[in-house]
Design an enzyme around this catalytic site. Structure first.
Site, PDB file in Angstrom:
ATOM      1  N   ASP A   9      58.131  37.787  44.309  1.00 23.32           N
ATOM      2  CA  ASP A   9      57.139  38.797  43.933  1.00 23.32           C
ATOM      3  C   ASP A   9      55.757  38.184  44.130  1.00 23.32           C
ATOM      4  O   ASP A   9      55.625  36.970  44.312  1.00 23.32           O
ATOM      5  CB  ASP A   9      57.345  39.182  42.449  1.00 23.32           C
ATOM      6  CG  ASP A   9      56.318  40.199  41.978  1.00 23.32           C
ATOM      7  OD1 ASP A   9      56.099  41.194  42.698  1.00 23.32           O
ATOM      8  OD2 ASP A   9      55.714  40.005  40.909  1.00 23.32           O
ATOM      9  N   SER A  10      54.749  39.030  44.027  1.00 22.44           N
ATOM     10  CA  SER A  10      53.374  38.549  44.105  1.00 22.44           C
ATOM     11  C   SER A  10      53.015  37.682  42.895  1.00 22.44           C
ATOM     12  O   SER A  10      52.050  36.929  42.953  1.00 22.44           O
ATOM     13  CB  SER A  10      52.424  39.743  44.159  1.00 22.44           C
ATOM     14  OG  SER A  10      52.683  40.596  43.059  1.00 22.44           O
ATOM     15  N   TYR A  41      49.112  41.628  45.389  1.00 23.38           N
ATOM     16  CA  TYR A  41      49.499  42.094  46.721  1.00 23.38           C
ATOM     17  C   TYR A  41      49.093  43.562  46.917  1.00 23.38           C
ATOM     18  O   TYR A  41      48.864  43.993  48.033  1.00 23.38           O
ATOM     19  CB  TYR A  41      51.016  41.989  46.913  1.00 23.38           C
ATOM     20  CG  TYR A  41      51.545  40.619  47.308  1.00 23.38           C
ATOM     21  CD1 TYR A  41      50.775  39.467  47.206  1.00 23.38           C
ATOM     22  CD2 TYR A  41      52.855  40.492  47.776  1.00 23.38           C
ATOM     23  CE1 TYR A  41      51.303  38.224  47.556  1.00 23.38           C
ATOM     24  CE2 TYR A  41      53.383  39.256  48.138  1.00 23.38           C
ATOM     25  CZ  TYR A  41      52.605  38.130  48.017  1.00 23.38           C
ATOM     26  OH  TYR A  41      53.132  36.909  48.368  1.00 23.38           O
ATOM     27  N   GLY A  42      49.039  44.286  45.822  1.00 21.33           N
ATOM     28  CA  GLY A  42      48.721  45.717  45.910  1.00 21.33           C
ATOM     29  C   GLY A  42      47.366  46.007  46.519  1.00 21.33           C
ATOM     30  O   GLY A  42      47.101  47.108  46.996  1.00 21.33           O
ATOM     31  N   CYS A  72      58.976  42.806  44.799  1.00 20.07           N
ATOM     32  CA  CYS A  72      57.654  43.418  44.807  1.00 20.07           C
ATOM     33  C   CYS A  72      57.656  44.675  45.679  1.00 20.07           C
ATOM     34  O   CYS A  72      58.070  44.623  46.839  1.00 20.07           O
ATOM     35  CB  CYS A  72      56.673  42.386  45.370  1.00 20.07           C
ATOM     36  SG  CYS A  72      54.990  42.964  45.537  1.00 20.07           S
ATOM     37  N   ASN A  73      57.189  45.781  45.121  1.00 22.19           N
ATOM     38  CA  ASN A  73      57.127  47.009  45.912  1.00 22.19           C
ATOM     39  C   ASN A  73      56.144  46.887  47.067  1.00 22.19           C
ATOM     40  O   ASN A  73      56.409  47.388  48.159  1.00 22.19           O
ATOM     41  CB  ASN A  73      56.692  48.176  45.020  1.00 22.19           C
ATOM     42  CG  ASN A  73      57.857  49.054  44.629  1.00 22.19           C
ATOM     43  OD1 ASN A  73      58.212  49.976  45.348  1.00 22.19           O
ATOM     44  ND2 ASN A  73      58.473  48.733  43.508  1.00 22.19           N
ATOM     45  N   GLU A 153      48.643  43.830  32.598  1.00 25.00           N
ATOM     46  CA  GLU A 153      48.464  42.373  32.536  1.00 25.00           C
ATOM     47  C   GLU A 153      47.544  41.960  31.402  1.00 25.00           C
ATOM     48  O   GLU A 153      47.700  40.891  30.818  1.00 25.00           O
ATOM     49  CB  GLU A 153      47.933  41.853  33.883  1.00 25.00           C
ATOM     50  CG  GLU A 153      49.053  41.813  34.895  1.00 25.00           C
ATOM     51  CD  GLU A 153      48.671  41.269  36.251  1.00 25.00           C
ATOM     52  OE1 GLU A 153      47.470  41.053  36.505  1.00 25.00           O
ATOM     53  OE2 GLU A 153      49.598  41.078  37.055  1.00 25.00           O
ATOM     54  N   CYS A 185      56.600  49.965  41.129  1.00 25.79           N
ATOM     55  CA  CYS A 185      55.819  48.745  40.896  1.00 25.79           C
ATOM     56  C   CYS A 185      56.546  47.894  39.858  1.00 25.79           C
ATOM     57  O   CYS A 185      57.111  48.433  38.891  1.00 25.79           O
ATOM     58  CB  CYS A 185      54.425  49.105  40.387  1.00 25.79           C
ATOM     59  SG  CYS A 185      53.409  47.674  40.000  1.00 25.79           S
ATOM     60  N   THR A 186      56.494  46.582  40.072  1.00 24.70           N
ATOM     61  CA  THR A 186      57.170  45.641  39.179  1.00 24.70           C
ATOM     62  C   THR A 186      56.737  45.780  37.715  1.00 24.70           C
ATOM     63  O   THR A 186      57.516  45.510  36.804  1.00 24.70           O
ATOM     64  CB  THR A 186      56.836  44.199  39.601  1.00 24.70           C
ATOM     65  OG1 THR A 186      55.421  44.111  39.832  1.00 24.70           O
ATOM     66  CG2 THR A 186      57.599  43.801  40.841  1.00 24.70           C
ATOM     67  N   HIS A 187      55.464  46.157  37.511  1.00 25.26           N
ATOM     68  CA  HIS A 187      54.912  46.153  36.153  1.00 25.26           C
ATOM     69  C   HIS A 187      55.267  47.396  35.323  1.00 25.26           C
ATOM     70  O   HIS A 187      55.178  47.369  34.099  1.00 25.26           O
ATOM     71  CB  HIS A 187      53.382  46.080  36.209  1.00 25.26           C
ATOM     72  CG  HIS A 187      52.839  44.772  36.689  1.00 25.26           C
ATOM     73  ND1 HIS A 187      53.248  44.176  37.858  1.00 25.26           N
ATOM     74  CD2 HIS A 187      51.892  43.962  36.154  1.00 25.26           C
ATOM     75  CE1 HIS A 187      52.588  43.041  38.017  1.00 25.26           C
ATOM     76  NE2 HIS A 187      51.756  42.885  36.992  1.00 25.26           N
TER      77      HIS A 187
HETATM   78  N1  DGL Z   1      54.208  43.252  42.356  1.00 23.21           N
HETATM   79  C1  DGL Z   1      53.313  44.297  42.805  1.00 23.21           C
HETATM   80  C2  DGL Z   1      54.140  45.518  43.229  1.00 23.21           C
HETATM   81  O1  DGL Z   1      55.245  45.742  42.769  1.00 23.21           O
HETATM   82  C3  DGL Z   1      52.301  44.669  41.742  1.00 23.21           C
HETATM   83  C4  DGL Z   1      51.292  43.584  41.454  1.00 23.21           C
HETATM   84  C5  DGL Z   1      50.428  43.249  42.634  1.00 23.21           C
HETATM   85  O2  DGL Z   1      49.676  44.122  43.114  1.00 23.21           O
HETATM   86  O3  DGL Z   1      50.519  42.106  43.103  1.00 23.21           O
HETATM   87  O4  DGL Z   1      53.663  46.288  44.037  1.00 23.21           O
END
Ligand code: DGL
Length: 265
Positions: A9-10, A41-42, A72-73, A153, A185-187
């Protein structure tokens, strides 16, 4: 089955996916890599995410992973083919988009479905492209919700402020009449309850960690790689801060020790 499951993941958010994998497959060992040096990453370009994902996949392979999960999406939407190319013939690769698209196509044909995610995920139009590829009759309505990642976060969830921000996004006219909402999204598992409360019981809320588990089960049955066995899980990050380590509690349900692994110098 020899070899750990690689998850990347990011950053720390992908631990929601790692948590679900541990819950579904308690006997499996994990190698987690959070690219904390490059998050979010988003907000990154497709090209940057492809470069990072390539290097991370090589690392996970070097650790003997038999399966690589792109948790990570944003990376799933922009770099899945790169990861597949690196892992070809060595490890199976699964992402968080394919299982969700298949599920939605089967359960919501002819229905209107909403999707929320980062700028990168929504701009990639990957969910829409895949539904079109399946000639699906699902009507997909996508909205970038970039405030949600920093909000979560910073610990703003299950409170008045988070409720207002989420409600503001979800009350967008374009979402009227949706029968399901994809949390891309992971969050977002951390705000799933609030989203359900706002949308009411007529809208099904779909989170990727659980839907992914089914694909992983198939991948584990298929895989025949001779991975290296490890004794315990490892959680690596490309940049270490104490705040990252503390936030593992939020995303994984327990505080875990992060190991620094600099893949870029
Ligand atoms: N992990 C990213 C996702 O699932 C979210 C956090 C990021 O933007 O890095 O898209």
């Amino acid at each position: 089955m020899a070899g750990p499951i690689g998850v990347f993941d990011s950053g720390i958010g992908g631990l929601t996916v790692a948590r679900s994998i541990k819950d579904h497959f308690p006997g499996e060992k994990l190698i987690y890599f959070g690219d904390t040096a490059h998050l979010p990453y988003g907000e990154k370009s497709r090209e940057a995410i492809r470069t990072y994902s390539e290097r991370i996949s090589q690392f996970l392979l070097s650790q003997g992973c038999k399966v690589v999960v792109v948790a990570c999406n944003s990376a799933s939407s922009s770099a899945f083919d790169v990861v597949q190319e690196v892992c070809k013939g060595k490890a199976e690769v699964i992402n968080v988009i394919d299982p969700m698209v298949q599920f939605v196509d089967q359960k919501f044909s002819g229905k209107k479905v909403g999707l929320i995610g980062t700028h990168r995920t929504i701009e990639s139009a990957e969910y829409q492209n895949q539904l079109e590829h399946l000639a699906s009759s699902v009507e997909l309505i996508s909205l970038a919700t970039p405030l949600l990642v920093p909000m979560i976060e910073e610990g703003y969830y299950r409170n008045k402020i988070s409720h207002e921000i989420i409600e503001n996004y979800l009350s967008a006219e374009l979402f009227s009449g949706i029968e399901a909402l994809i949390l891309a999204c992971t969050h977002y598992p951390l705000i799933e309850d609030e989203i359900k409360e706002i949308l009411g019981e007529n809208v099904m809320v779909l989170g990727s960690p659980d839907i992914l588990a089914k694909s992983l089960k198939i991948a584990l049955n298929h895989q025949n790689s001779e991975g290296r066995d490890i004794q315990k899980d490892h959680f690596y990050v490309s940049d270490f801060t104490e705040s990252f380590e503390h936030s593992t509690l939020k995303f994984f349900g327990e505080e875990i020790h992060l190991e620094l692994m600099d893949l870029w110098s």
